[in-house]
Motif scaffolding. Structure first.
Motif, PDB file in Angstrom:
ATOM      1  N   GLN A  42       0.833  -1.201   0.000  1.00 21.65           N
ATOM      2  CA  GLN A  42       0.000   0.000   0.000  1.00 21.65           C
ATOM      3  C   GLN A  42       0.869   1.253   0.000  1.00 21.65           C
ATOM      4  OE1 GLN A  42      -2.623   0.344   3.362  1.00 21.65           O
ATOM      5  NE2 GLN A  42      -3.685   2.135   2.560  1.00 21.65           N
ATOM      6  N   ALA A  43       1.964   1.230   0.773  1.00 21.15           N
ATOM      7  CA  ALA A  43       2.851   2.390   0.843  1.00 21.15           C
ATOM      8  C   ALA A  43       3.438   2.721  -0.533  1.00 21.15           C
ATOM      9  CB  ALA A  43       3.970   2.132   1.844  1.00 21.15           C
ATOM     10  N   THR A  44       3.800   1.681  -1.287  1.00 15.96           N
ATOM     11  CA  THR A  44       4.340   1.913  -2.631  1.00 15.96           C
ATOM     12  C   THR A  44       3.259   2.394  -3.582  1.00 15.96           C
ATOM     13  OG1 THR A  44       5.999   0.177  -2.271  1.00 15.96           O
ATOM     14  CG2 THR A  44       5.590   0.848  -4.549  1.00 15.96           C
ATOM     15  N   ALA A  45       2.073   1.822  -3.466  1.00 19.67           N
ATOM     16  CA  ALA A  45       0.976   2.209  -4.351  1.00 19.67           C
ATOM     17  C   ALA A  45       0.598   3.681  -4.190  1.00 19.67           C
ATOM     18  CB  ALA A  45      -0.242   1.328  -4.100  1.00 19.67           C
ATOM     19  N   LEU A 205       9.618  23.004  -3.058  1.00 18.46           N
ATOM     20  CA  LEU A 205       8.295  22.397  -3.220  1.00 18.46           C
ATOM     21  C   LEU A 205       8.321  20.914  -2.852  1.00 18.46           C
ATOM     22  CD1 LEU A 205       7.021  24.045  -6.535  1.00 18.46           C
ATOM     23  CD2 LEU A 205       6.001  24.272  -4.260  1.00 18.46           C
ATOM     24  N   VAL A 206       9.330  20.190  -3.322  1.00 19.92           N
ATOM     25  CA  VAL A 206       9.443  18.766  -2.986  1.00 19.92           C
ATOM     26  C   VAL A 206       9.675  18.596  -1.490  1.00 19.92           C
ATOM     27  CG1 VAL A 206      10.840  16.692  -3.284  1.00 19.92           C
ATOM     28  CG2 VAL A 206      10.216  18.067  -5.280  1.00 19.92           C
ATOM     29  N   ALA A 207      10.579  19.415  -0.935  1.00 21.39           N
ATOM     30  CA  ALA A 207      10.890  19.303   0.497  1.00 21.39           C
ATOM     31  C   ALA A 207       9.681  19.640   1.369  1.00 21.39           C
ATOM     32  CB  ALA A 207      12.058  20.226   0.841  1.00 21.39           C
ATOM     33  N   LEU A 208       8.762  20.450   0.864  1.00 23.34           N
ATOM     34  CA  LEU A 208       7.558  20.784   1.623  1.00 23.34           C
ATOM     35  C   LEU A 208       6.446  19.760   1.414  1.00 23.34           C
ATOM     36  CD1 LEU A 208       5.816  22.741   3.334  1.00 23.34           C
ATOM     37  CD2 LEU A 208       5.268  23.931   1.201  1.00 23.34           C
ATOM     38  N   LEU A 209       6.166  19.456   0.155  1.00 29.57           N
ATOM     39  CA  LEU A 209       5.009  18.606  -0.143  1.00 29.57           C
ATOM     40  C   LEU A 209       5.237  17.144   0.206  1.00 29.57           C
ATOM     41  CD1 LEU A 209       3.856  20.138  -3.545  1.00 29.57           C
ATOM     42  CD2 LEU A 209       2.662  20.243  -1.370  1.00 29.57           C
ATOM     43  N   LEU A 210       6.468  16.663   0.075  1.00 29.99           N
ATOM     44  CA  LEU A 210       6.733  15.254   0.362  1.00 29.99           C
ATOM     45  C   LEU A 210       6.442  14.903   1.821  1.00 29.99           C
ATOM     46  CD1 LEU A 210       7.649  12.543  -0.691  1.00 29.99           C
ATOM     47  CD2 LEU A 210      10.019  13.224  -0.306  1.00 29.99           C
ATOM     48  N   PRO A 211       6.990  15.611   2.807  1.00 32.06           N
ATOM     49  CA  PRO A 211       6.661  15.244   4.193  1.00 32.06           C
ATOM     50  C   PRO A 211       5.208  15.506   4.558  1.00 32.06           C
ATOM     51  CG  PRO A 211       7.949  17.267   4.146  1.00 32.06           C
ATOM     52  CD  PRO A 211       7.967  16.711   2.751  1.00 32.06           C
ATOM     53  N   VAL A 212       4.609  16.553   3.979  1.00 29.02           N
ATOM     54  CA  VAL A 212       3.201  16.830   4.285  1.00 29.02           C
ATOM     55  C   VAL A 212       2.316  15.708   3.768  1.00 29.02           C
ATOM     56  CG1 VAL A 212       1.268  18.357   3.754  1.00 29.02           C
ATOM     57  CG2 VAL A 212       3.453  19.330   4.436  1.00 29.02           C
ATOM     58  N   TRP A 218       4.792   8.553   7.986  1.00 25.38           N
ATOM     59  CA  TRP A 218       6.084   8.753   8.628  1.00 25.38           C
ATOM     60  C   TRP A 218       5.959   9.276  10.051  1.00 25.38           C
ATOM     61  CZ3 TRP A 218       8.923  11.733   4.095  1.00 25.38           C
ATOM     62  CH2 TRP A 218       9.033  10.870   2.998  1.00 25.38           C
ATOM     63  N   GLY A 219       4.887  10.040  10.317  1.00 25.77           N
ATOM     64  CA  GLY A 219       4.726  10.678  11.617  1.00 25.77           C
ATOM     65  C   GLY A 219       5.303  12.079  11.601  1.00 25.77           C
ATOM     66  N   TRP A 220       4.561  13.054  12.145  1.00 28.81           N
ATOM     67  CA  TRP A 220       5.015  14.441  12.111  1.00 28.81           C
ATOM     68  C   TRP A 220       6.331  14.636  12.874  1.00 28.81           C
ATOM     69  CZ3 TRP A 220       3.583  18.070   8.908  1.00 28.81           C
ATOM     70  CH2 TRP A 220       2.319  18.022   8.329  1.00 28.81           C
ATOM     71  N   GLY A 221       6.569  13.817  13.881  1.00 28.64           N
ATOM     72  CA  GLY A 221       7.792  13.969  14.660  1.00 28.64           C
ATOM     73  C   GLY A 221       8.961  13.150  14.164  1.00 28.64           C
ATOM     74  N   SER A 222       8.807  12.467  13.036  1.00 28.37           N
ATOM     75  CA  SER A 222       9.883  11.614  12.531  1.00 28.37           C
ATOM     76  C   SER A 222      11.039  12.465  12.007  1.00 28.37           C
ATOM     77  CB  SER A 222       9.362  10.711  11.408  1.00 28.37           C
ATOM     78  OG  SER A 222       9.011  11.490  10.273  1.00 28.37           O
ATOM     79  N   PRO A 223      12.266  11.952  12.079  1.00 28.90           N
ATOM     80  CA  PRO A 223      13.422  12.716  11.582  1.00 28.90           C
ATOM     81  C   PRO A 223      13.278  13.123  10.114  1.00 28.90           C
ATOM     82  CG  PRO A 223      14.154  10.847  12.894  1.00 28.90           C
ATOM     83  CD  PRO A 223      12.673  10.687  12.722  1.00 28.90           C
ATOM     84  N   THR A 412      -6.171  13.741   7.911  1.00 26.04           N
ATOM     85  CA  THR A 412      -5.713  12.368   8.113  1.00 26.04           C
ATOM     86  C   THR A 412      -5.358  12.122   9.575  1.00 26.04           C
ATOM     87  OG1 THR A 412      -4.869  12.213   5.858  1.00 26.04           O
ATOM     88  CG2 THR A 412      -3.983  10.649   7.454  1.00 26.04           C
ATOM     89  N   GLY A 413      -4.642  13.076  10.164  1.00 23.82           N
ATOM     90  CA  GLY A 413      -4.266  12.924  11.565  1.00 23.82           C
ATOM     91  C   GLY A 413      -5.468  12.852  12.484  1.00 23.82           C
ATOM     92  N   LEU A 414      -6.487  13.673  12.221  1.00 25.57           N
ATOM     93  CA  LEU A 414      -7.676  13.681  13.071  1.00 25.57           C
ATOM     94  C   LEU A 414      -8.511  12.410  12.881  1.00 25.57           C
ATOM     95  CD1 LEU A 414      -8.773  17.411  12.676  1.00 25.57           C
ATOM     96  CD2 LEU A 414      -7.897  16.320  14.752  1.00 25.57           C
ATOM     97  N   VAL A 415      -8.641  11.964  11.638  1.00 25.72           N
ATOM     98  CA  VAL A 415      -9.506  10.809  11.344  1.00 25.72           C
ATOM     99  C   VAL A 415      -8.853   9.501  11.770  1.00 25.72           C
ATOM    100  CG1 VAL A 415     -10.587   9.473   9.495  1.00 25.72           C
ATOM    101  CG2 VAL A 415     -10.763  11.970   9.499  1.00 25.72           C
ATOM    102  N   THR A 416      -7.579   9.353  11.500  1.00 24.39           N
ATOM    103  CA  THR A 416      -6.906   8.072  11.761  1.00 24.39           C
ATOM    104  C   THR A 416      -6.148   8.052  13.084  1.00 24.39           C
ATOM    105  OG1 THR A 416      -4.902   8.730  10.570  1.00 24.39           O
ATOM    106  CG2 THR A 416      -6.667   7.701   9.291  1.00 24.39           C
ATOM    107  N   GLY A 417      -6.184   9.159  13.822  1.00 22.48           N
ATOM    108  CA  GLY A 417      -5.451   9.212  15.087  1.00 22.48           C
ATOM    109  C   GLY A 417      -5.939   8.200  16.114  1.00 22.48           C
ATOM    110  N   ARG A 418      -7.240   7.964  16.160  1.00 25.78           N
ATOM    111  CA  ARG A 418      -7.838   6.978  17.074  1.00 25.78           C
ATOM    112  C   ARG A 418      -8.742   6.066  16.264  1.00 25.78           C
ATOM    113  NH1 ARG A 418     -11.511   9.051  20.082  1.00 25.78           N
ATOM    114  NH2 ARG A 418     -11.561   7.362  21.614  1.00 25.78           N
TER     115      ARG A 418
END
Length: 473
Positions: A42-45, A205-212, A218-223, A412-418
């Motif tokens: 799924q992650a690759t897809a 743009l890549v550095a911003l959009l990729l982690p978002v 990955w988690g917001w707090g991931s390195p 995504t964070g709000l819906v899948t957080g719990r």
């Protein structure tokens, strides 16, 4: 250019831009099918979507600028060829890697949006420009949502590869007609492409959009997320410095600082957050089985049908937008559109127990999207010099996409957080998420309210000071 030629040109522009917009959402409902067919994770897809987003974000402003320099018709045909090649490779892709590469090639065609707006400004009579831009915006907006309706029937009746074969046929015909009949733009910007600026723009743009876009995995707090977001800040600062010192900037920051431009772009950022998040999560909400305490257990096709009122009202409002421009200025349309978006998200947060409530809220949101989408483009086109149209409208589209990525990530964070023991999200996740999106749209309405009624458009000539031209909304 006569009226019949105008209609043919508009038909070509609407078809090309509409197909590209359609491909934004057409593949999303079919990702599980693609994952299974290509024996991948799924992650690759999900990179089938992410690669398309990143590619479009990079190429939209760059090719918009190239079109301003070398000719919009020539660049338009090149973008259509890229879309055709990308769709053909995707339809024949033997594995997920080739499919992802094909989606990168398709993303090049994101430049169709700014190029089309620029051609309309160049070739259409001034009185018809607002109507043509609003109608094209309506086609783009509807195309962006229509994929959710069409994906289920196409995959069910044929195969997921036909999600690309149909565009191959349509784009091939459109490319030939564009090459033969669309006139070349008479306006040219001075200078050349600032390639260092283009590289830095692509980098931040890549550095911003990729982690978002990947933050939910990955988690917001991931390195990785932290490092990339810091890199985005540094690269953005370097890009702004390079652009400010360049005689021929890729994106003229003096134009971006115009009150009508920065307020419209701020509204685009905030409204894009609400719009894309609703598109991404409303179908999933309706497909959740009622045993979870909400949802209707809809199929992919059934979920798409509940989105149909949004597409109908979106198109109607977008087409009417330009025709009402004389009595209902673009600034007012953007403000009302954002307020309607907030109202619809509020309805979704408070009343979502019946399918008709979802359909009603979707219809209201569609009116908001139709008005807002068209008016943003009109405001940008009216506020910048003709030679800056491609770059400015391309950047506005990018900013809307960035807002969509942020809004979708927060949702995504709000819906899948719990999650419930069954694995389904709690209803409160959706409720809180839709309430947050309502606030996004209200903030967009405030930004729209700040758009000045009268704008000074600087005619920027390399090495000279800007000369203002008065433009009335």
């Amino acid at each position: 250019m006569n009226r019949q030629s105008n209609r043919l040109t508009f038909g070509v522009l609407a078809t090309g831009a509409g197909v590209f917009a359609l491909l934004q959402s057409l593949i999303a409902p079919a990702l599980p099918t693609v994952q299974q067919a290509m024996h991948t994770s799924q992650a690759t897809a999900t990179w089938v979507m992410t690669a398309y987003l990143l590619s479009a974000s990079i190429f939209t402003p760059i090719l918009g600028r190239i079109g301003d320099l070398v000719g919009r018709k020539r660049t338009l045909v090149a973008a259509l060829v890229a879309l055709l090649v990308g769709c053909l490779v995707a339809a024949l892709a033997p594995n997920i890697t080739v499919l992802i590469v094909a989606r990168v090639v398709q993303g090049i065609a994101g430049a169709l949006f700014p190029l089309s707006f620029g051609i309309i400004r160049d070739e259409f009579p001034a009185a018809r420009v607002p109507t043509a831009i609003s109608s094209l915006s309506a086609v783009i907006a509807v195309g962006s949502g229509l994929g959710m309706v069409l994906a289920g029937p196409i995959v069910g009746a044929l195969d997921y590869r036909w999600l690309f074969w149909f565009p191959v046929i349509i784009v091939a015909i459109t490319t030939v007609i564009a090459h033969r009949f669309v006139p070349e733009s008479p306006h040219r910007a001075e200078g050349s492409v600032n390639w260092l600026g283009a590289v830095l723009l692509s980098g931040w743009l890549v550095a911003l959009l990729l982690p978002v876009s990947q933050s939910s995995k990955w988690g917001w707090g991931s390195p990785a997320v932290i490092v990339l977001l810091l890199a985005a800040v540094v690269l953005f600062a370097l890009w702004a410095l390079v652009e400010a010192r360049s005689r021929h900037p890729l994106i003229d920051l003096r134009v971006m600082r115009l009150p009508a431009v920065w307020t419209t772009n701020t509204a685009a950022l905030l409204f894009g957050g609400g719009m894309y998040a609703v598109w991404a999560f409303l179908p999933g909400f309706t497909q959740t089985p009622s045993s979870a305490g909400y949802g209707f257990g809809s199929s992919v096709t059934g979920a798409g049908l509940l989105m149909l009122p949004m597409l109908v009202t979106m198109f109607a409002a977008g087409v009417l937008s330009g025709r009402l421009a004389g009595r209902f200025p673009a600034k007012a349309q953007l403000t009302v559109g954002a307020v309607l978006g907030a109202a619809a998200c509020g309805m979704l947060a408070a009343w979502h127990g019946r399918p008709w409530q979802i359909a009603l809220a979707a219809g209201v949101f569609g009116i908001g999207i139709g008005l807002a989408y068209a008016s943003m483009s009109i405001l940008i086109v009216q506020s910048v010099p003709a030679a800056q149209t491609g770059a400015a409208t391309g950047m506005n589209a990018n900013i809307r996409t960035i807002g969509g990525s942020v809004g979708t990530a927060l949702m995504t964070g709000l819906v899948t957080g719990r999650l419930q023991p069954s694995g389904h999200p709690y209803a409160s996740g959706y409720t809180n998420g839709f309430a947050l999106l309502a606030l996004f749209c209200l903030a967009a309405a405030l930004a729209a309210f700040l758009v000045p009624a009268h704008r000074a458009v600087p005619v920027v000539v390399a090495g000279s000071a800007p000369k203002p031209e008065s433009v009335r909304n």
